[in-house]
Scaffold this motif. Structure first.
Motif: not given
Length: 298
Positions: A146-147, A152, A172, A198
């Motif tokens: 997701d990062s 985000n 994060r 995101e």
């Protein structure tokens, strides 16, 4: 008499087979190529597998410089294993090692080392999400963090002071392929209406959702904290609401269309924690189906 004995033996064998089949977990007798760490280990070259009650894993080299030199393997573990269940968490136990194993059907299997929280995000090598390259080269494993490409945005996040140090519960950091640093919303109550946002730069319609607070050495924290029961996924003018099961294993949220760009996740309902109201989300990842990619290029 001989015929009756043979029939009885056949029935016993069949019952034993069915009992074994029922007791076998979906992740067993499978091989998985995996990703880990992102910065230190950007592309998977290693595998783990469960085969006939024996577990095998190639532990990746964590030092980035060594990895770049081609020294991708740190060590190999090969040992008999057993499965232990604690608070609905499944553990793979070796002689000198213990992993929490999270799985989705026979497609996704994720190991978290109970000693150091290292996580290995494995996908079945026989699935459409893995492309095996030539020996010595890196495999393509279709799960993305997701990062990976952008930080985000959160509506809120919890900050705790522990022994004089402020701890921010926000996903994060350097190690994106991990699940032990959850997002925890930071408003009074259960966080209904709180959100995270995101951006992804590839098409997907399969979201891998990890609910709650996941700690391999503290499975009780999953139930003591609140978990998400219903989530709204927003992409552009489209939105979908999903019921989330109350379990730490990954769940795949299948969208009716492929999406890319900005995605927003809004908490709509929760499972209340037995001790804390704080609602936790361990992680969000995305599957990359290589068969779809190939069909688009042809």
């Amino acid at each position: 008499v001989i015929m009756k004995k043979n029939i009885m033996l056949l029935i016993i064998s069949l019952c034993s087979f069915l009992l074994y089949a029922e007791s076998m977990y979906p992740f067993e007798n499978k091989e998985y190529a995996f990703k880990a760490y992102w910065v230190d280990f950007p592309f998977a070259g290693c595998k783990f597998k469960f085969s006939d009650n024996e577990f095998f894993i190639e532990i990746p080299e964590l030092d980035y410089g060594e990895f770049e030199k081609g020294n991708s393997i740190n060590k190999i573990i090969k040992d008999d294993y057993s499965i232990e269940i604690i608070d609905n968490f499944n553990y793979v136990k070796l002689e000198n090692k213990k992993y929490l194993v999270l799985y989705y059907k026979d497609i996704i299997s994720i190991l978290i080392d109970c000693e150091n929280n290292d996580a290995f995000f494995g996908l079945n090598v026989d699935s459409q999400y893995v492309v095996l390259d030539k020996p010595g080269q890196r495999n393509k494993v279709g799960i993305r963090g997701d990062s990976e490409m952008v930080q985000n945005i959160f509506s809120s996040f919890l900050v705790e002071n522990i022994n004089g140090v402020d701890i921010s519960y926000i996903r994060r950091g350097q190690y994106y392929y991990q699940l032990t640093s959850p997002w925890v919303e930071g408003v009074p109550g259960y966080g209904i209406g709180e959100w995270l946002q995101e951006k992804i730069y590839f098409d997907t319609n399969e979201i891998v959702f990890f609910n709650g607070y996941i700690d391999p050495n503290r499975p009780d924290l999953y139930y003591k904290n609140s978990r998400i029961k219903e989530i709204e996924v927003i992409s552009g003018s489209n939105s979908w609401t999903f019921k989330i099961e109350d379990k730490p294993d990954p769940q795949v949220l299948e969208l009716p269309i492929e999406i890319t760009g900005t995605i927003k996740y809004v908490i709509k309902d929760v499972y209340p924690g037995t001790k804390y109201e704080d609602t936790c989300l361990a992680g969000i990842y995305y599957l990359h189906d290589f068969t779809k990619s190939l069909s688009k290029t042809q």
